[in-house]
Enzyme design. Structure first.
Site, PDB file in Angstrom:
ATOM      1  CE1 TYR A 108      -4.101  -2.107   5.491  1.00 11.90           C
ATOM      2  CE2 TYR A 108      -3.210   0.032   4.883  1.00 11.90           C
ATOM      3  CZ  TYR A 108      -3.809  -1.164   4.528  1.00 11.90           C
ATOM      4  OH  TYR A 108      -4.095  -1.428   3.212  1.00 11.90           O
TER       5      TYR A 108
ATOM      6  CB  SER B 130      -0.885   0.008   1.256  1.00  9.25           C
ATOM      7  OG  SER B 130      -1.572   1.248   1.388  1.00  9.25           O
TER       8      SER B 130
END
Length: 248
Positions: free
Chosen positions: A154, A141
């Site tokens: 995350y 990401s």
């Protein structure tokens, strides 16, 4: 591109980006394993692909559980044979206020997004080694490179995936296994028509991304003709991480 008779596992393959990746490989001739905890969506996608005369099977697997992940890889081997391509797409996104994030929440994200990718890669790479090579892609990401508040677990998991990518690329190079990462930016998995003009204008590309953008990149990186690319992180974000923002 043709992936005729290639055996592919896509973790988190039942929905969103994973679903698009599954369909892209199936449409290009691959035998695809849909690995996911979402049995309803996974079975529905399996039926859709089989109706189009492509080979696939849904296997329920919780990637955060090492034994479940290993069993899934073995089941995939029993169905189609050695895995040629692994797409580590499974992941969860939980944003918790920094002072409220407990160890259980931290471990839940890390074990799914990062440890799960390692376990699946290790299990698949053994077969790839015996079979003369293969390809692993980690779906990371842009949040590995930039952050909003309260995204510690995350961001750490996705940053870890980038480190895992280049370290595995080194470790597996003599086995002719390429390892790359793809870092999506804003990829809209809902109703694209509900996006606003200002959503699209935030991007150099003048549009928000969609799952097919990531699926096409997976096909590109998995093409044997592109095996000179390994250890890399391909950012697909419409230019957002290159955009300078000043508040007036």
């Amino acid at each position: 591109m043709s992936f005729q008779d290639k055996n592919v596992i896509v973790t988190g393959g039942a929905n969103g980006i994973g679903r698009a990746i599954v369909k892209a490989f199936a449409e290009n001739g691959a035998n695809v394993i849909i690995a996911d905890v979402d049995e309803t969506a996974g079975k529905k996608l399996e039926e859709e692909i089989l109706k189009n005369k492509h080979q696939t099977q849904f296997i329920r697997a919780d990637i955060s559980d090492p034994e479940s992940a290993k069993t899934m890889v073995q089941d995939a081997y029993d169905k189609f044979g050695p895995v040629d391509i692994l797409i580590n797409n499974a992941g969860i996104s939980e944003f918790t206020p920094f002072f409220d994030l407990d160890i259980e929440g931290w471990d839940r994200v890390i074990n799914t997004n990062l440890r799960g990718a390692f376990v699946c890669s290790q299990a698949c790479a053994k077969g790839m080694k015996e079979n003369g090579g293969g390809t692993i892609i980690n779906i990371a990401s842009t949040r590995a490179l930039m952050s909003e508040s309260n995204s510690e677990a995350y961001a750490a998991s996705k940053g870890g995936l980038l480190g895992l990518t280049h370290s595995m690329a080194a470790s597996l190079s003599l086995n002719k296994i390429t390892v790359n990462a793809i870092s999506p930016g804003w990829i809209h998995t809902g109703d694209y028509n509900k996006l606003r003009e200002k959503d699209h204008k935030q991007h150099f590309s003048q549009r928000v991304g969609n799952p097919d953008d990531i699926a096409r990149a997976c096909l590109f990186l998995c093409d044997p003709k592109n095996n000179f690319i390994t250890g890399e992180n391909l950012i697909i974000d419409g230019g957002m991480t290159r955009k300078m923002i000043y508040e007036g």
